[in-house]
Write a protein that holds these residues in place. Structure first.
Motif, PDB file in Angstrom:
ATOM      1  N   ALA A  87     -11.770  -5.689  -0.910  1.00  8.68           N
ATOM      2  CA  ALA A  87     -11.723  -5.938  -2.350  1.00  8.68           C
ATOM      3  C   ALA A  87     -11.269  -4.701  -3.113  1.00  8.68           C
ATOM      4  N   LEU A  88     -11.734  -3.528  -2.699  1.00  7.41           N
ATOM      5  CA  LEU A  88     -11.351  -2.293  -3.393  1.00  7.41           C
ATOM      6  C   LEU A  88      -9.885  -1.963  -3.148  1.00  7.41           C
ATOM      7  N   ARG A  89      -9.393  -2.226  -1.928  1.00  3.72           N
ATOM      8  CA  ARG A  89      -7.964  -2.023  -1.659  1.00  3.72           C
ATOM      9  C   ARG A  89      -7.120  -2.957  -2.518  1.00  3.72           C
ATOM     10  N   LEU A  90      -7.629  -4.177  -2.717  1.00  2.00           N
ATOM     11  CA  LEU A  90      -6.917  -5.157  -3.532  1.00  2.00           C
ATOM     12  C   LEU A  90      -6.773  -4.664  -4.963  1.00  2.00           C
ATOM     13  N   ASN A  91      -7.820  -4.061  -5.500  1.00  2.16           N
ATOM     14  CA  ASN A  91      -7.769  -3.545  -6.868  1.00  2.16           C
ATOM     15  C   ASN A  91      -6.876  -2.322  -6.971  1.00  2.16           C
ATOM     16  N   ALA A  92      -6.781  -1.563  -5.895  1.00  6.23           N
ATOM     17  CA  ALA A  92      -5.960  -0.349  -5.933  1.00  6.23           C
ATOM     18  C   ALA A  92      -4.488  -0.652  -5.738  1.00  6.23           C
ATOM     19  N   ALA A  93      -4.186  -1.820  -5.133  1.00  5.54           N
ATOM     20  CA  ALA A  93      -2.801  -2.118  -4.742  1.00  5.54           C
ATOM     21  C   ALA A  93      -1.794  -2.157  -5.882  1.00  5.54           C
ATOM     22  N   PRO A  94      -2.103  -2.718  -7.081  1.00  7.50           N
ATOM     23  CA  PRO A  94      -1.060  -2.862  -8.100  1.00  7.50           C
ATOM     24  C   PRO A  94      -0.433  -1.564  -8.576  1.00  7.50           C
ATOM     25  N   GLY A  95      -1.033  -0.383  -8.279  1.00  6.53           N
ATOM     26  CA  GLY A  95      -0.478   0.864  -8.764  1.00  6.53           C
ATOM     27  C   GLY A  95       0.886   1.182  -8.207  1.00  6.53           C
ATOM     28  N   PRO A  96       0.937   1.925  -7.088  1.00  3.47           N
ATOM     29  CA  PRO A  96       2.245   2.327  -6.543  1.00  3.47           C
ATOM     30  C   PRO A  96       3.056   1.168  -6.027  1.00  3.47           C
ATOM     31  N   LEU A  97       2.388   0.108  -5.535  1.00  4.45           N
ATOM     32  CA  LEU A  97       3.145  -1.004  -4.975  1.00  4.45           C
ATOM     33  C   LEU A  97       3.964  -1.729  -6.038  1.00  4.45           C
ATOM     34  N   ALA A  98       3.442  -1.754  -7.255  1.00  8.19           N
ATOM     35  CA  ALA A  98       4.131  -2.486  -8.309  1.00  8.19           C
ATOM     36  C   ALA A  98       5.419  -1.782  -8.735  1.00  8.19           C
ATOM     37  N   THR A  99       5.438  -0.453  -8.576  1.00  5.37           N
ATOM     38  CA  THR A  99       6.620   0.282  -9.026  1.00  5.37           C
ATOM     39  C   THR A  99       7.732   0.240  -7.986  1.00  5.37           C
ATOM     40  N   THR A 100       7.357   0.188  -6.705  1.00  3.78           N
ATOM     41  CA  THR A 100       8.369   0.134  -5.648  1.00  3.78           C
ATOM     42  C   THR A 100       8.086  -1.040  -4.721  1.00  3.78           C
ATOM     43  N   PRO A 101       8.335  -2.271  -5.170  1.00  3.63           N
ATOM     44  CA  PRO A 101       8.036  -3.428  -4.336  1.00  3.63           C
ATOM     45  C   PRO A 101       8.954  -3.475  -3.118  1.00  3.63           C
ATOM     46  N   ALA A 102       8.386  -3.898  -1.998  1.00  2.12           N
ATOM     47  CA  ALA A 102       9.190  -4.044  -0.784  1.00  2.12           C
ATOM     48  C   ALA A 102      10.130  -5.226  -0.940  1.00  2.12           C
ATOM     49  N   PRO A 103      11.350  -5.133  -0.404  1.00  6.45           N
ATOM     50  CA  PRO A 103      12.272  -6.263  -0.516  1.00  6.45           C
ATOM     51  C   PRO A 103      11.711  -7.488   0.178  1.00  6.45           C
ATOM     52  N   SER A 104      11.866  -8.635  -0.453  1.00  6.58           N
ATOM     53  CA  SER A 104      11.321  -9.869   0.092  1.00  6.58           C
ATOM     54  C   SER A 104      12.204 -10.390   1.212  1.00  6.58           C
ATOM     55  N   GLY A 105      11.574 -10.879   2.283  1.00  3.33           N
ATOM     56  CA  GLY A 105      12.328 -11.502   3.363  1.00  3.33           C
ATOM     57  C   GLY A 105      12.746 -12.912   3.016  1.00  3.33           C
ATOM     58  N   LEU A 106      12.150 -13.480   1.966  1.00  2.85           N
ATOM     59  CA  LEU A 106      12.477 -14.836   1.524  1.00  2.85           C
ATOM     60  C   LEU A 106      13.585 -14.752   0.486  1.00  2.85           C
ATOM     61  N   ARG A 107      14.814 -14.891   0.929  1.00  8.34           N
ATOM     62  CA  ARG A 107      15.955 -14.734   0.034  1.00  8.34           C
ATOM     63  C   ARG A 107      16.226 -16.032  -0.724  1.00  8.34           C
ATOM     64  N   GLY A 108      16.708 -15.886  -1.947  1.00 11.12           N
ATOM     65  CA  GLY A 108      17.064 -17.052  -2.744  1.00 11.12           C
ATOM     66  C   GLY A 108      16.561 -16.933  -4.160  1.00 11.12           C
ATOM     67  N   GLU A 109      17.369 -17.418  -5.108  1.00  5.87           N
ATOM     68  CA  GLU A 109      16.993 -17.377  -6.516  1.00  5.87           C
ATOM     69  C   GLU A 109      16.867 -18.769  -7.116  1.00  5.87           C
ATOM     70  N   SER A 110      16.872 -19.790  -6.282  1.00  3.02           N
ATOM     71  CA  SER A 110      16.690 -21.157  -6.789  1.00  3.02           C
ATOM     72  C   SER A 110      15.286 -21.306  -7.360  1.00  3.02           C
ATOM     73  N   ALA A 111      15.085 -22.359  -8.156  1.00  5.74           N
ATOM     74  CA  ALA A 111      13.781 -22.569  -8.800  1.00  5.74           C
ATOM     75  C   ALA A 111      12.668 -22.730  -7.773  1.00  5.74           C
ATOM     76  N   VAL A 112      12.952 -23.454  -6.674  1.00  2.00           N
ATOM     77  CA  VAL A 112      11.892 -23.673  -5.679  1.00  2.00           C
ATOM     78  C   VAL A 112      11.522 -22.369  -4.980  1.00  2.00           C
ATOM     79  N   MET A 113      12.481 -21.477  -4.757  1.00  2.00           N
ATOM     80  CA  MET A 113      12.169 -20.214  -4.099  1.00  2.00           C
ATOM     81  C   MET A 113      11.444 -19.259  -5.034  1.00  2.00           C
ATOM     82  N   GLN A 114      11.799 -19.274  -6.307  1.00  2.00           N
ATOM     83  CA  GLN A 114      11.066 -18.451  -7.265  1.00  2.00           C
ATOM     84  C   GLN A 114       9.622 -18.930  -7.371  1.00  2.00           C
ATOM     85  N   GLY A 115       9.434 -20.258  -7.342  1.00  2.00           N
ATOM     86  CA  GLY A 115       8.080 -20.813  -7.370  1.00  2.00           C
ATOM     87  C   GLY A 115       7.299 -20.449  -6.122  1.00  2.00           C
ATOM     88  N   LEU A 116       7.971 -20.469  -4.965  1.00  2.00           N
ATOM     89  CA  LEU A 116       7.316 -20.106  -3.705  1.00  2.00           C
ATOM     90  C   LEU A 116       6.861 -18.651  -3.731  1.00  2.00           C
TER      91      LEU A 116
END
Length: 455
Positions: free
Chosen positions: A120-149
């Motif tokens: 739980a504490l790691r979960l609260n700490a995660a939004p800091g540095p991770l939010a600034t440099t998000p890892a590239p998603s392996g789920l490629r696509g910009e369609s509405a269904v993929m954005q929703g996923l």
């Protein structure tokens, strides 16, 4: 500099258990507030921001489930974990469905409690540095269904609830599971993916739970199983519907108790894993047919995630093709598409989804001249794209068919045969491909005397 310790709220009407929880959390360096009722908890939550709320399920003035729903509905980032009575697995499932971060069973094991709090504490700490440099998603696509996923995955990553990923073969179920793990507080721990249909039944228990030296002939050393290998991280059970019933019983116990016993061992050992299951089969239908245990189904199917097939997100084709060709090409020979190739691919239904697209492009590139793929290189079977109608069947411009009913029947027959060939004579999929009902397709096949070829 703010050095304030994380604050936890403990809600329990049993004074002894509340004191035990408080002492354990204080020894972990946390600030702790406690409440004996829902009313007291609500009053504290109104004025304090907590990094974790730990509540009993049954309280004098209501259920801890109410607190779970209230904190979740208030759009707080505060994770809520519940304490359930021994053997009340159903209550844990209900709490997880309501939005609980995790659960722990009575009698409370202090090691498990510490693991839960650390997650739980790691979960609260995660939004800091991770939010600034998000890892590239392996789920490629910009369609509405993929954005929703991807939006749904971002929400699910904050919970420890088991997730059942449904989707057709080749649609990217393992990619979705890895994405959940990567965005969760367990990202630094192992992600172990297991194909349940690829393990011989006689070896399943040893593979999942490990074994001690001498447990059976050939067991020369102690060995960990999949659960121990994934400890602290995520265990993905791919094609979980293929598990034999005997193994399903053992798996259910391991998930409920969060403990496993190695073959040849006399005691159980705790494991901390998040379970993600995946299958291309309809698990609910497998339960009805007696091939899958209902209690395990409810345990795994706490949260459902549907991965869309490629034919429902054809707008993503250019992006997917670019990524695949970039991977397949070399620095000297860049792969590219020739005229009409994209249009031909848009007209194909892709029963094998993204995996089939990769295979088609890889095969086409092997036949292509100079790295430029042409329509003929694709070898699409039964493609409904540019394959329109055979030129011999189409009357010349200005000419009329000698018999309109026969001509229309031939056109309809050709289209149905192409759809059936494309789906390997799976009539349900062919009907979906043609936009008609299964009964309509069956009627047309009988009318046009279309027979399924013998094996």
């Amino acid at each position: 500099m703010n050095t304030r310790s994380p604050r936890v709220l403990v809600v329990d009407d049993e004074a002894d258990l509340r004191e035990l929880l408080e002492l354990t959390l204080v020894k972990m360096g946390l600030d702790v507030d406690s409440a004996a009722t829902l009313a007291e908890a609500r009053a504290l939550l109104a004025g304090v921001e907590y990094q974790l709320v730990l509540t009993d399920m049954r309280l004098p003035d209501g259920l801890g489930l109410e607190l779970v729903r209230e904190v979740t509905a208030a759009c707080r980032n505060t994770p809520v974990a519940v304490v359930t009575a021994f053997g009340s697995a159903d209550n844990a499932v209900v709490a997880l469905k309501a939005g609980a971060f995790d659960y722990i069973s009575k009698p409370v094991g202090l090691d498990q409690l510490r693991l839960l709090v650390q997650s739980a504490l790691r979960l609260n700490a995660a939004p800091g540095p991770l939010a600034t440099t998000p890892a590239p998603s392996g789920l490629r696509g910009e369609s509405a269904v993929m954005q929703g996923l991807r939006a749904q995955i971002a929400r699910l990553a904050r919970s420890m609830a088991p997730i059942a990923i449904n989707g057709e073969s080749g649609s990217g179920k393992e990619l979705a599971a890895r994405e959940i793990h990567t965005q969760s507080s367990r990202a630094a721990k192992p992600f172990i993916a297991v194909n349940c249909g690829a393990i011989p039944e006689a070896l399943m228990e040893a593979e999942f739970f490990g074994y001690r030296k001498g447990a059976f002939t050939g067991a020369a050393d102690d060995r960990d199983g999949f659960f121990q290998a994934a400890n602290g991280g995520t265990l993905m059970l791919d094609e979980v519907a293929d598990l034999p019933l005997a193994m399903q019983v053992k798996l259910l116990r391991a998930i409920q108790e969060r403990r496993v016993r190695k073959l040849g061992a006399t005691s159980e050992e705790p494991v901390d894993v998040r379970i993600i299951s995946a299958t291309h089969k309809n698990l609910a239908q497998c339960v009805e047919q007696g091939g899958f245990r209902q209690d395990l189904f409810y345990r795994l199917n706490v949260i459902e995630l549907q991965v869309p097939p490629l034919r429902e997100r054809l707008d993503d084709l250019p992006l997917l093709i670019d990524a695949i060709l970039e991977r397949l090409g070399t620095a000297e020979h860049k792969a590219a598409l020739g005229s009409g190739v994209l249009e031909a691919l848009r007209g194909y239904a892709f029963p094998g989804n993204v995996r089939e697209l990769e295979n088609i492009l890889e095969r086409a590139l092997a036949f292509a001249n100079g790295g430029v793929i042409q329509v003929d290189d694709l070898s699409l079977k039964g493609a409904r794209a540019a394959a329109a109608l055979p030129t011999a069947a189409v009357p010349e411009a200005g000419a009329l068919p000698s018999s309109l009913p026969e001509y229309l029947n031939q056109v309809e027959r050709d289209i149905i045969l192409r759809a059936l060939a494309q789906t390997q004579f799976n009539r349900t999929q062919a009907a979906q491909l043609l936009g008609i009902s299964f009964r309509q397709l069956r009627y047309q096949m009988q009318k046009l005397n279309i027979q399924e070829p013998e094996a």
